[in-house]
Scaffold this motif. Structure first.
Motif, PDB file in Angstrom:
ATOM      1  N   GLY A 155      11.158  -3.616  10.718  1.00  0.00           N
ATOM      2  CA  GLY A 155      11.270  -4.987  11.197  1.00  0.00           C
ATOM      3  C   GLY A 155      10.563  -6.017  10.339  1.00  0.00           C
ATOM      4  N   ARG A 156       9.795  -5.588   9.339  1.00  0.00           N
ATOM      5  CA  ARG A 156       9.085  -6.546   8.488  1.00  0.00           C
ATOM      6  C   ARG A 156      10.065  -7.257   7.553  1.00  0.00           C
ATOM      7  N   LEU A 185      19.963  -4.140  -1.055  1.00  0.00           N
ATOM      8  CA  LEU A 185      19.827  -5.500  -1.553  1.00  0.00           C
ATOM      9  C   LEU A 185      21.186  -6.186  -1.520  1.00  0.00           C
ATOM     10  N   HIS A 186      21.212  -7.421  -1.056  1.00  0.00           N
ATOM     11  CA  HIS A 186      22.450  -8.187  -0.983  1.00  0.00           C
ATOM     12  C   HIS A 186      22.437  -9.273  -2.048  1.00  0.00           C
ATOM     13  N   GLU A 187      23.569  -9.425  -2.723  1.00  0.00           N
ATOM     14  CA  GLU A 187      23.695 -10.386  -3.816  1.00  0.00           C
ATOM     15  C   GLU A 187      23.263 -11.774  -3.366  1.00  0.00           C
ATOM     16  N   GLY A 188      22.327 -12.352  -4.130  1.00  0.00           N
ATOM     17  CA  GLY A 188      21.895 -13.719  -3.874  1.00  0.00           C
ATOM     18  C   GLY A 188      20.855 -13.882  -2.782  1.00  0.00           C
ATOM     19  N   SER A 189      20.528 -12.812  -2.053  1.00  0.00           N
ATOM     20  CA  SER A 189      19.560 -12.929  -0.961  1.00  0.00           C
ATOM     21  C   SER A 189      18.136 -12.925  -1.513  1.00  0.00           C
ATOM     22  N   ASP A 190      17.281 -13.760  -0.939  1.00  0.00           N
ATOM     23  CA  ASP A 190      15.898 -13.821  -1.410  1.00  0.00           C
ATOM     24  C   ASP A 190      14.935 -13.094  -0.468  1.00  0.00           C
ATOM     25  N   ARG A 191      15.490 -12.337   0.497  1.00  0.00           N
ATOM     26  CA  ARG A 191      14.624 -11.573   1.400  1.00  0.00           C
ATOM     27  C   ARG A 191      15.396 -10.392   1.981  1.00  0.00           C
ATOM     28  N   VAL A 192      14.642  -9.409   2.473  1.00  0.00           N
ATOM     29  CA  VAL A 192      15.231  -8.222   3.067  1.00  0.00           C
ATOM     30  C   VAL A 192      14.373  -7.822   4.256  1.00  0.00           C
ATOM     31  N   VAL A 193      15.003  -7.238   5.275  1.00  0.00           N
ATOM     32  CA  VAL A 193      14.271  -6.780   6.460  1.00  0.00           C
ATOM     33  C   VAL A 193      14.197  -5.262   6.398  1.00  0.00           C
ATOM     34  N   PRO A 199       0.820  -1.215   0.000  1.00  0.00           N
ATOM     35  CA  PRO A 199       0.000   0.000   0.000  1.00  0.00           C
ATOM     36  C   PRO A 199       0.852   1.263   0.000  1.00  0.00           C
ATOM     37  N   TYR A 200       0.286   2.347  -0.424  1.00  0.00           N
ATOM     38  CA  TYR A 200       0.990   3.621  -0.536  1.00  0.00           C
ATOM     39  C   TYR A 200       1.490   4.066   0.845  1.00  0.00           C
ATOM     40  N   GLY A 201       2.732   4.551   0.899  1.00  0.00           N
ATOM     41  CA  GLY A 201       3.306   5.033   2.148  1.00  0.00           C
ATOM     42  C   GLY A 201       3.884   3.951   3.027  1.00  0.00           C
ATOM     43  N   TRP A 202       3.814   2.714   2.593  1.00  0.00           N
ATOM     44  CA  TRP A 202       4.255   1.571   3.400  1.00  0.00           C
ATOM     45  C   TRP A 202       5.742   1.311   3.231  1.00  0.00           C
ATOM     46  N   TRP A 203       6.328   1.847   2.130  1.00  0.00           N
ATOM     47  CA  TRP A 203       7.683   1.474   1.743  1.00  0.00           C
ATOM     48  C   TRP A 203       8.657   2.631   1.906  1.00  0.00           C
ATOM     49  N   PRO A 204       9.922   2.318   2.206  1.00  0.00           N
ATOM     50  CA  PRO A 204      10.950   3.375   2.257  1.00  0.00           C
ATOM     51  C   PRO A 204      11.313   3.804   0.832  1.00  0.00           C
TER      52      PRO A 204
END
Length: 493
Positions: free
Chosen positions: A272-273, A260-268, A250-255
């Motif tokens: 904390g999400r 991004l780290h090479e090869g990583s499939d997720r980010v925090v 949703p709008y406003g939810w994201w920085p």
């Protein structure tokens, strides 16, 4: 008369300071703070003030590819239009470096180029402080601000008869330094206005890069919105390869940006999400963990990316997922991408097999392709792609029709499906190759012609090499490369 207004007197004063400081005379007042600090950094890097010239890092044969890949390549016309005529009239040379201080481009007064060659002011040399000591290019990169280094303010004595002004150019995406713009010339050409001129030109370059980035962002966003729409209202975002958020729900939810780290499939995220990272053909899709977002049939927001140019294997991405593909299904996808209105089995058979085409064979191939990409993507009656299609051959075609020759050459990595003998593929392959060649030959841009001469479509083209031989100046470092290839082509003919 002040020493600043008398170049010879100023030279003598700076030389006295230079000799006193390096001779260990503690009574000397020393140079300006910015110069003093640069001398300290340079001496700490073991630079010998009696050094002769900077190291040569890149061979002339390597420079065209390095320039083509560098972000400042796109603003070189602006820099030439702004500075080269001034440099030529004022007996200066314009130099442009990368972020490490390697000179990649040089233009300016022809009478000064031989002198510049003698002191290493030519493409391929490195001018960072730890390579050749205090100089405008290296110091502006070190302090990230416009700098003028005059005469004996250079740490290396070789350059005491030179004056130079430089300013950094920043990446509007990341804020990092892309390189430096420099104006260098003999002592008597020093002028205080040069600092403002070079700094203003660097800002113009950054503004143009910012406009180019905005255009590229919008194109990336439009092409990849189907990926975001496929989440059906779930939390997700489109991200550039450098981590900037282009669109999110949703709008406003994201920085504004994530790391991004090479090869990583997720980010925090900072809140904390934990968010899943899915690579796309260009950039990434972020989405909140949860059930699979596979969409039901008849999904109109599917994103299909086709990369069929060059000698590599055909590459297909379906909503960011790689689909293994052989030549025949790639030919079918090419034909359907070229005919978004759809094709009957009879017409598709003619395009792929010619007059001997068999509709039954086509239906079998379609059946196998639908199993790969889904019946919701490859629809029937007529056969058509229900997807947002982004193809490399389509990009080249559009750029040529719009007269954007440099963009077309950059997007074209080689011939279309070179192993294909399908009539439709042969025709489009020839259209792109001939169209790109003609467009390049019709330009007056020697750099573009040189790039094409090293391209898979131009490297064996004798006329292209003949044209380059005629247009490249005698002192141009690219001439030996072109001459060597031309000699080989003449022998083969």
């Amino acid at each position: 008369m002040s020493t600043e207004s008398d170049p010879l007197a100023h030279f003598r004063l700076l030389s006295q300071v230079f000799d006193a400081v390096l001779g260990g005379d503690e009574r000397s007042g020393g140079p300006r703070p910015i110069v003093s600090e640069s001398w300290q950094r340079s001496l700490a890097a073991d630079i010998d003030p009696e050094s002769r010239t900077p190291p040569v890092v890149y061979r002339s044969a390597d420079l065209p590819d390095i320039r083509e890949a560098h972000p400042l390549n796109s603003v070189m016309p602006l820099l030439r239009n702004t500075l080269v005529s001034i440099a030529d009239e004022a007996m200066h040379v314009m130099l442009v470096t990368d972020a490490e201080g390697h000179i990649l481009w040089r233009d300016g007064a022809a009478k000064l180029l031989a002198d510049a060659d003698g002191v290493g002011l030519f493409p391929g040399t490195q001018w960072s402080e730890d390579a050749i000591g205090t100089n405008a290019m290296g110091t502006t990169l070190a302090v990230d601000a416009p700098v003028q280094i005059h005469s004996a303010e250079h740490l290396v004595r070789t350059y005491h008869t030179w004056t130079c002004v430089a300013a950094p150019v920043h990446d509007p995406d990341t804020g990092g330094i892309l390189g430096a713009i420099d104006i260098s010339g003999p002592l008597h050409t020093a002028h205080p206005a040069l600092v403002q001129l070079v700094a203003a030109t660097a800002q113009l370059a950054e503004n143009q890069l910012r406009v180019q980035l905005a255009i590229a962002d919008e194109r990336l966003r439009v092409r990849n919105m189907p990926h975001l729409a496929s989440l059906r209202g779930g939390a997700g975002a489109l991200v550039t390869p450098t981590g900037r958020i282009l669109a999110g729900e949703p709008y406003g939810w994201w920085p504004e940006r994530i790391t991004l780290h090479e090869g990583s499939d997720r980010v925090v995220l900072a809140n904390g999400r934990e968010i899943l990272v899915e690579p796309l053909a260009e950039g990434y899709l972020l989405r909140a963990p949860g059930p699979s977002t596979s969409a039901p049939a008849q999904r109109p927001d599917t994103a299909l990316t086709l990369r069929f140019l060059g000698d590599g294997a055909p590459s297909v991405l379906l909503n960011g997922r790689s689909i293994p593909l052989t030549l025949r299904p790639a030919e079918i996808l090419t034909a359907l991408a070229l005919h978004p209105e759809g094709l009957t089995a009879e017409r598709l058979a003619l395009l792929l097999y010619g007059d001997d085409g068999n509709q039954t064979t086509v239906r079998g191939e379609i059946h196998r392709l639908r199993a790969l990409i889904g019946a919701d993507v490859l629809q029937t009656r007529p056969y058509r792609l229900a997807a947002t299609v982004d193809s490399d051959f389509g990009t080249v075609r559009r750029a040529l029709r719009a007269g954007r020759v440099e963009a077309a050459l950059r997007a074209c990595t080689g011939p279309l499906l070179p192993r294909s003998d399908a009539p439709e593929i042969r025709d489009v392959r020839e259209e792109l190759a001939v169209g790109l060649r003609r467009a390049v030959l019709d330009t007056e841009d020697v750099d573009l012609l040189y790039a094409f001469a090293g391209h898979p479509l131009g490297i064996t083209d004798l006329e292209v090499h003949d044209r380059l031989t005629d247009r490249l100046p005698l002192g141009d470092r690219r001439r030996p490369v072109v001459a060597s290839r031309r000699t080989r082509l003449l022998a083969e003919h």
